[in-house]
Write a protein that holds these residues in place. Structure first.
Motif: not given
Length: 172
Positions: A83-90, A113-116, A121-127, A156-162
């Motif tokens: 849900a967060h990814l959808l909000t962020e993407n859109v 950033f978006r591609t990364d 996200a794909n790795a997290a969903i796989k987990f 790490r990614r979240v911190s970098l985004e923020e």
């Protein structure tokens, strides 16, 4: 709690999950199909805090060998993360890509950033898919390593985004 979770919360103002109370105004120009939302960054950062806390709870339950609860929390994490990814993407990335259309340098950074983020996200969903059901002895054995890898990458990614990306989000 594992170090990457503690590091995420160091020197960070307290934030809670925030949801925009109203629908943002439509853009004044037809140039943008996604309007600026003055509450979006607070909402996204609040969701980050929620997701990191939820991820920490997963580890706590795992340490207590409560694997049924771990699977339940992983399902919740997956749903909230998507849900967060959808909000962020859109709302976030589409707006920035439109707003920075004439700024090729920053636009390139945003697209990277978006591609990364999509790869992460794909790795997290796989987990999540791996550990959302009944735990086998092999899963128990692999969990700590997989959990730590995903947790470090995501925090790490979240911190970098923020720190680096969210500052680009402003009215145009």
């Amino acid at each position: 709690m594992l170090g990457f979770i503690n590091n995420f919360f160091k020197n960070r103002p307290d934030k809670e999950l925030k949801v925009s109370p109203q629908v943002p105004e439509r853009p004044k120009s037809d140039q943008f199909s996604i309007g600026y939302d003055p509450n979006l960054i607070d909402e996204l950062e609040g969701t980050h805090v929620h997701l990191v806390n939820l991820f920490g709870r997963i580890w706590s339950e795992f340490e207590q060998t409560n694997y049924g609860k771990v699977a339940t929390l992983i399902n919740q994490f997956k749903a909230d993360f998507q849900a967060h990814l959808l909000t962020e993407n859109v709302k976030f990335y589409v707006y920035l890509e439109q707003a920075l259309a004439d700024d090729k340098h920053n636009l390139k950074i945003v697209k990277e950033f978006r591609t990364d983020m999509n790869e992460i996200a794909n790795a997290a969903i796989k987990f999540c898919r791996t550990y959302q059901g009944k735990f086998t002895p092999e899963m128990v054995q692999n969990f700590k390593s997989d959990y730590t890898n995903i947790g470090e990458i995501v925090t790490r990614r979240v911190s970098l985004e923020e720190k680096s990306l969210y500052i680009l989000y402003r009215p145009r």
